[in-house]
Design a protein around this motif. Structure first.
Motif, PDB file in Angstrom:
ATOM      1  N   TRP A 181       5.288  14.942 -11.150  1.00 43.89           N
ATOM      2  CA  TRP A 181       6.200  15.902 -10.516  1.00 43.89           C
ATOM      3  C   TRP A 181       6.539  15.518  -9.073  1.00 43.89           C
ATOM      4  CZ3 TRP A 181       6.604  16.781 -15.113  1.00 43.89           C
ATOM      5  CH2 TRP A 181       5.642  17.350 -15.936  1.00 43.89           C
ATOM      6  N   ALA A 182       6.099  14.335  -8.650  1.00 41.98           N
ATOM      7  CA  ALA A 182       6.452  13.835  -7.320  1.00 41.98           C
ATOM      8  C   ALA A 182       7.684  12.946  -7.420  1.00 41.98           C
ATOM      9  CB  ALA A 182       5.283  13.047  -6.726  1.00 41.98           C
ATOM     10  N   PRO A 183       8.555  12.961  -6.409  1.00 41.97           N
ATOM     11  CA  PRO A 183       9.712  12.057  -6.443  1.00 41.97           C
ATOM     12  C   PRO A 183       9.251  10.605  -6.518  1.00 41.97           C
ATOM     13  CG  PRO A 183       9.939  13.674  -4.692  1.00 41.97           C
ATOM     14  CD  PRO A 183       8.535  13.794  -5.192  1.00 41.97           C
ATOM     15  N   PRO A 184       9.869   9.800  -7.348  1.00 41.59           N
ATOM     16  CA  PRO A 184       9.479   8.379  -7.435  1.00 41.59           C
ATOM     17  C   PRO A 184       9.794   7.632  -6.148  1.00 41.59           C
ATOM     18  CG  PRO A 184      11.405   8.828  -8.801  1.00 41.59           C
ATOM     19  CD  PRO A 184      10.922  10.147  -8.311  1.00 41.59           C
ATOM     20  N   LEU A 199      22.897   5.489   1.002  1.00 43.76           N
ATOM     21  CA  LEU A 199      21.942   6.594   0.929  1.00 43.76           C
ATOM     22  C   LEU A 199      21.396   6.682  -0.491  1.00 43.76           C
ATOM     23  CD1 LEU A 199      20.629   9.254   2.035  1.00 43.76           C
ATOM     24  CD2 LEU A 199      22.761  10.420   1.405  1.00 43.76           C
ATOM     25  N   SER A 200      20.066   6.692  -0.626  1.00 35.41           N
ATOM     26  CA  SER A 200      19.435   6.833  -1.943  1.00 35.41           C
ATOM     27  C   SER A 200      18.454   7.991  -1.908  1.00 35.41           C
ATOM     28  CB  SER A 200      18.694   5.544  -2.340  1.00 35.41           C
ATOM     29  OG  SER A 200      19.605   4.492  -2.551  1.00 35.41           O
ATOM     30  N   LEU A 201      18.629   8.917  -2.845  1.00 37.95           N
ATOM     31  CA  LEU A 201      17.749  10.077  -2.968  1.00 37.95           C
ATOM     32  C   LEU A 201      16.913   9.944  -4.229  1.00 37.95           C
ATOM     33  CD1 LEU A 201      20.229  12.988  -2.131  1.00 37.95           C
ATOM     34  CD2 LEU A 201      18.802  11.672  -0.555  1.00 37.95           C
ATOM     35  N   SER A 202      15.676  10.360  -4.124  1.00 38.09           N
ATOM     36  CA  SER A 202      14.748  10.367  -5.254  1.00 38.09           C
ATOM     37  C   SER A 202      14.396  11.818  -5.550  1.00 38.09           C
ATOM     38  CB  SER A 202      13.505   9.560  -4.885  1.00 38.09           C
ATOM     39  OG  SER A 202      12.475   9.753  -5.825  1.00 38.09           O
ATOM     40  N   VAL A 203      14.509  12.240  -6.820  1.00 34.21           N
ATOM     41  CA  VAL A 203      14.319  13.654  -7.148  1.00 34.21           C
ATOM     42  C   VAL A 203      13.266  13.831  -8.235  1.00 34.21           C
ATOM     43  CG1 VAL A 203      16.697  14.219  -6.513  1.00 34.21           C
ATOM     44  CG2 VAL A 203      16.170  13.665  -8.890  1.00 34.21           C
ATOM     45  N   ALA A 204      12.628  15.006  -8.232  1.00 31.92           N
ATOM     46  CA  ALA A 204      11.638  15.340  -9.250  1.00 31.92           C
ATOM     47  C   ALA A 204      11.592  16.849  -9.425  1.00 31.92           C
ATOM     48  CB  ALA A 204      10.256  14.821  -8.866  1.00 31.92           C
ATOM     49  N   LEU A 205      11.313  17.278 -10.643  1.00 34.21           N
ATOM     50  CA  LEU A 205      11.227  18.704 -10.973  1.00 34.21           C
ATOM     51  C   LEU A 205       9.848  19.014 -11.534  1.00 34.21           C
ATOM     52  CD1 LEU A 205      12.457  21.545 -11.560  1.00 34.21           C
ATOM     53  CD2 LEU A 205      13.171  20.636 -13.794  1.00 34.21           C
ATOM     54  N   TYR A 212      11.805  21.862  -6.873  1.00 27.76           N
ATOM     55  CA  TYR A 212      12.639  20.671  -6.978  1.00 27.76           C
ATOM     56  C   TYR A 212      12.493  19.884  -5.690  1.00 27.76           C
ATOM     57  CZ  TYR A 212      16.342  17.848  -9.020  1.00 27.76           C
ATOM     58  OH  TYR A 212      17.050  16.824  -9.600  1.00 27.76           O
ATOM     59  N   ARG A 213      11.976  18.671  -5.804  1.00 25.91           N
ATOM     60  CA  ARG A 213      11.635  17.864  -4.638  1.00 25.91           C
ATOM     61  C   ARG A 213      12.632  16.715  -4.478  1.00 25.91           C
ATOM     62  NH1 ARG A 213       5.911  18.751  -7.326  1.00 25.91           N
ATOM     63  NH2 ARG A 213       5.371  20.684  -6.222  1.00 25.91           N
TER      64      ARG A 213
END
Length: 252
Positions: A181-184, A199-205, A212-213
């Motif tokens: 559940w942590a952003p990669p 810009l690069s975003l890393s997401v996790a739920l 939502y991170r």
């Protein structure tokens, strides 16, 4: 955009004419996040979707606007009458034009861009591609994926649009199994392609808390953390394709 206040305060700065990558593991609501973000921007947008059907995209937008769940919306559309009309009215204010089909091809993109300019006499301000591995030939070919990155960068420069490109992170890494559940981190994003965008975003739920991170793992002109250990949190409502400020949305 209340849900994004903390992310912007942390220094995240999407800009015109640049490419933004949103990457995450499978099932992390990447499409919902991108769709909500673009809808909240309320700018003229062109959304290429290989993952969603036209009905799914319309349902998600209507859910955002009305606050009804996707299940309630589907029942209302099926019943017709005033319920159906209410949902159709909810879509009237959208600035998003969709293009559906898989795989995404450059011929399709050229034709859709030409049609958009013919209709509106301008380029869209935001272009979304959902997702990189759904481009023709790019499912597993690194060379093809690099060509996509090069072409979307050229598209952003030529049109001045903010181009949002969705991509996958590894589900098989040690980190994915130990802390799913942590952003990669940046090195878990497939193909190392997160290095290319501005810009690069890393997401996790987290499916239990619906936290939502979002981590900024690469930013050319601003702060970033390639480990993704520094992240901001918002709350996700998957059934309504809505995101909320973390402190204002109560836990169940």
């Amino acid at each position: 955009m209340p849900a994004f206040v903390d992310l912007y305060k942390a220094g995240c700065r999407p800009r015109h004419g640049e490419v933004v990558m949103v990457a995450g593991r499978s099932g992390t609501q990447k499409s919902g996040f991108a769709l909500f973000w673009v809808a909240q921007m309320n700018l003229p947008s062109l959304y290429f979707s290989a993952d969603m059907s036209a009905f799914t995209a319309s349902s998600r937008l209507a859910s955002m606007e009305t606050g009804d769940t996707t299940e309630e919306l589907e029942a209302g559309m099926a019943s017709g009458g005033e319920h159906r009309e209410r949902y159709l009215q909810a879509l009237n204010g959208s600035n998003i034009t969709f293009s559906f089909g898989s795989p995404i091809s450059w011929r399709q993109i050229d034709e859709e861009m030409e049609a958009y300019v013919e209709l509106w006499d301008c380029y869209p301000e935001v272009i979304v591609f959902d997702n990189l591995m759904d481009f023709d030939g790019a499912e597993s070919d690194y060379t093809a994926q690099m060509e996509v990155m090069s072409n979307v960068t050229e598209l952003a420069r030529a049109t001045g649009a903010t181009v949002i490109l969705l991509h996958h992170a590894s589900d098989k890494s040690w980190e994915a199994k130990a802390d799913p559940w942590a952003p990669p981190s940046r090195d878990q994003i497939k193909g190392g392609l997160s290095e290319k965008p501005e810009l690069s975003l890393s997401v996790a739920l987290d499916p239990m808390s619906l936290d939502y991170r979002v981590a900024v793992v690469k930013q050319r002109m601003g702060p970033s953390d390639p480990t993704a250990r520094s992240y901001t949190t918002m709350r996700c409502e998957p059934s309504r394709t809505r995101f909320h400020p973390y402190v204002l949305y109560p836990r169940n």
